[in-house]
Motif scaffolding. Structure first.
Motif, PDB file in Angstrom:
ATOM      1  N   ALA A  48     -14.576   4.560  -6.161  1.00 24.03           N
ATOM      2  CA  ALA A  48     -14.220   3.146  -6.002  1.00 24.03           C
ATOM      3  C   ALA A  48     -13.007   2.934  -5.117  1.00 24.03           C
ATOM      4  CB  ALA A  48     -13.950   2.530  -7.386  1.00 24.03           C
ATOM      5  N   ASP A  49     -12.213   3.977  -4.897  1.00 27.90           N
ATOM      6  CA  ASP A  49     -10.958   3.801  -4.163  1.00 27.90           C
ATOM      7  C   ASP A  49     -10.639   5.066  -3.385  1.00 27.90           C
ATOM      8  OD1 ASP A  49      -8.263   3.323  -3.352  1.00 27.90           O
ATOM      9  OD2 ASP A  49      -8.049   1.896  -4.996  1.00 27.90           O
ATOM     10  N   ASP A  50     -10.804   5.006  -2.066  1.00 27.98           N
ATOM     11  CA  ASP A  50     -10.600   6.214  -1.267  1.00 27.98           C
ATOM     12  C   ASP A  50      -9.137   6.553  -1.041  1.00 27.98           C
ATOM     13  OD1 ASP A  50      -9.896   4.333   0.637  1.00 27.98           O
ATOM     14  OD2 ASP A  50     -11.621   4.693   1.930  1.00 27.98           O
ATOM     15  N   ARG A  51      -8.220   5.762  -1.609  1.00 27.90           N
ATOM     16  CA  ARG A  51      -6.809   6.154  -1.566  1.00 27.90           C
ATOM     17  C   ARG A  51      -6.558   7.365  -2.443  1.00 27.90           C
ATOM     18  NH1 ARG A  51      -4.140   0.364  -2.990  1.00 27.90           N
ATOM     19  NH2 ARG A  51      -5.923   0.434  -4.435  1.00 27.90           N
ATOM     20  N   ILE A  52      -7.424   7.602  -3.434  1.00 30.61           N
ATOM     21  CA  ILE A  52      -7.263   8.741  -4.344  1.00 30.61           C
ATOM     22  C   ILE A  52      -7.934   9.945  -3.704  1.00 30.61           C
ATOM     23  CG2 ILE A  52      -7.652   9.594  -6.672  1.00 30.61           C
ATOM     24  CD1 ILE A  52      -7.938   6.629  -7.544  1.00 30.61           C
ATOM     25  N   ARG A  53      -7.122  10.899  -3.256  1.00 30.30           N
ATOM     26  CA  ARG A  53      -7.625  12.006  -2.448  1.00 30.30           C
ATOM     27  C   ARG A  53      -8.093  13.202  -3.279  1.00 30.30           C
ATOM     28  NH1 ARG A  53      -9.688  10.184   1.198  1.00 30.30           N
ATOM     29  NH2 ARG A  53      -9.796  12.264   2.107  1.00 30.30           N
ATOM     30  N   ALA A  54      -7.652  13.314  -4.522  1.00 29.31           N
ATOM     31  CA  ALA A  54      -8.036  14.449  -5.360  1.00 29.31           C
ATOM     32  C   ALA A  54      -7.938  14.017  -6.820  1.00 29.31           C
ATOM     33  CB  ALA A  54      -7.123  15.652  -5.102  1.00 29.31           C
ATOM     34  N   GLY A  55      -8.807  14.589  -7.668  1.00 30.01           N
ATOM     35  CA  GLY A  55      -8.818  14.164  -9.061  1.00 30.01           C
ATOM     36  C   GLY A  55      -9.071  15.314 -10.024  1.00 30.01           C
ATOM     37  N   ALA A  56      -8.650  15.117 -11.276  1.00 27.88           N
ATOM     38  CA  ALA A  56      -8.829  16.144 -12.309  1.00 27.88           C
ATOM     39  C   ALA A  56      -9.183  15.499 -13.633  1.00 27.88           C
ATOM     40  CB  ALA A  56      -7.559  16.985 -12.450  1.00 27.88           C
ATOM     41  N   ASN A  57     -10.123  16.125 -14.322  1.00 28.66           N
ATOM     42  CA  ASN A  57     -10.570  15.676 -15.641  1.00 28.66           C
ATOM     43  C   ASN A  57     -10.223  16.749 -16.660  1.00 28.66           C
ATOM     44  OD1 ASN A  57     -11.945  14.967 -17.974  1.00 28.66           O
ATOM     45  ND2 ASN A  57     -13.945  14.762 -17.014  1.00 28.66           N
ATOM     46  N   MET A  58      -9.349  16.405 -17.607  1.00 26.14           N
ATOM     47  CA  MET A  58      -8.951  17.338 -18.653  1.00 26.14           C
ATOM     48  C   MET A  58      -9.716  17.024 -19.934  1.00 26.14           C
ATOM     49  SD  MET A  58      -4.813  17.604 -17.966  1.00 26.14           S
ATOM     50  CE  MET A  58      -4.534  15.829 -18.051  1.00 26.14           C
ATOM     51  N   ASP A  59     -10.796  17.760 -20.159  1.00 27.85           N
ATOM     52  CA  ASP A  59     -11.558  17.748 -21.404  1.00 27.85           C
ATOM     53  C   ASP A  59     -12.209  16.396 -21.717  1.00 27.85           C
ATOM     54  OD1 ASP A  59     -12.047  20.023 -23.252  1.00 27.85           O
ATOM     55  OD2 ASP A  59     -11.530  18.577 -24.793  1.00 27.85           O
TER      56      ASP A  59
END
Length: 305
Positions: A176-187
């Motif tokens: 939804a937002d290409d300003r966020i260049r990298a992401g992480a999901n913790m559990d």
């Protein structure tokens, strides 16, 4: 907001949370320990209020907590990232947090959705969290930013991570937002699936071995196939759902430790892995731990489904 600060500057030590926030958290998560609110609120942290920033521009990470949990349960990770040269926006999702204190003295508790999910289930909550994240980015990086140190933020290097529902929200926010260049999901179970077209930016899955090894959570198996950019799937032996937060520290403080990893070890693993991930993708530094087993972290397994 957490940020790199000059040593010896700032006022008093920042508080972990207010007494009322602590009372509401304990009422929801450990009602038998409700009398310990003062103890939780006084938990010592390293940050100082109004400390003077270190000059420069830094990558920023948004952090989103688990469902019904206040932002403060990711304080340890926030402080660690700031110490490594990141600005951190630690987001509270008002009305779905146990309690959110505002500067004017109000404390707003959980709305009805905390006990009875809204129409559309937790996917609706995730959509609201995506809107929260985008609003925060607008307010921090827009033409008249709300934060007085906003000049520290390098707007080309923004990431997002979260625990539990917050991790699912990080995944949903990226398309939804290409300003966020990298992401992480913790559990976090992916309550809102990634679009079938997939995601082509770096994403990390970090979960407990017991619940998030391949075949344990079908949403991880499904959305792993929809991650088309750099990706890694790591699990931690001995972890439970709260390992990646401050909750093991609070349990230890209340003398109610769980059977999962000891609090200090849990924080060390989480901090090391999350920092290495964002160093690689927001600071462009090569990180060997993401190509091989990490000798210092034998609990961590690299999954290759």
């Amino acid at each position: 907001m957490y940020y790199p600060a000059k040593p010896g500057t700032g006022g008093s030590a920042a508080s972990y949370m207010t007494v009322q926030e602590a009372r509401l958290l304990l009422q929801r998560k450990a009602p038998q320990a409700a009398g310990a609110a003062d103890t939780i609120a006084r938990l010592g942290i390293h940050a100082r209020s109004d400390a003077e920033p270190v000059p420069g521009r830094y990558p920023m990470v948004l952090l989103s907590p688990g469902f019904t949990l206040p932002r403060t349960t990711l304080t340890g990770l926030s402080e660690d990232l700031a110490s490594r040269g990141y600005v951190v926006a630690l987001v509270d999702h008002t009305y779905e947090s146990a309690g959110t204190a505002f500067p004017d003295g109000r404390t707003l508790g959980c709305a009805a959705i905390c006990d009875r999910p809204p129409s559309g289930g937790l996917a609706t909550v995730i959509r609201n969290r995506v809107a929260d994240a985008r609003f925060v980015l607008d307010r921090l990086t827009g033409p008249r930013p709300a934060w007085r140190h906003a000049r520290m933020i390098d707007t080309a290097r923004i990431g997002m991570a979260g625990h539990s529902l917050g991790g699912a929200a990080a995944a949903a926010a990226m398309p939804a937002d290409d300003r966020i260049r990298a992401g992480a999901n913790m559990d976090g179970t992916f309550r809102a699936p990634l679009p079938t077209s997939g995601l082509d930016r770096p994403f990390l899955l970090l979960g407990s071995q017991s619940d998030h090894a391949p075949g344990k959570d079908h949403t991880w198996d499904r959305d792993w196939a929809r991650l088309h950019g750099w990706k890694r799937w790591l699990t931690v032996t001995g972890a439970d759902h709260n390992t990646f937060t401050d909750l093991p520290v609070l349990e230890q403080l209340l003398r109610r430790p769980s059977d999962a990893l000891r609090a200090q070890r849990a924080q060390q693993i989480t901090r090391t892995v999350i920092a290495a991930f964002f160093d690689q993708h927001l600071k462009h530094g090569y990180q060997p731990p993401f190509d091989q087993q990490i000798p210092a972290l034998p609990e961590v397994t690299f999954q290759r489904p």
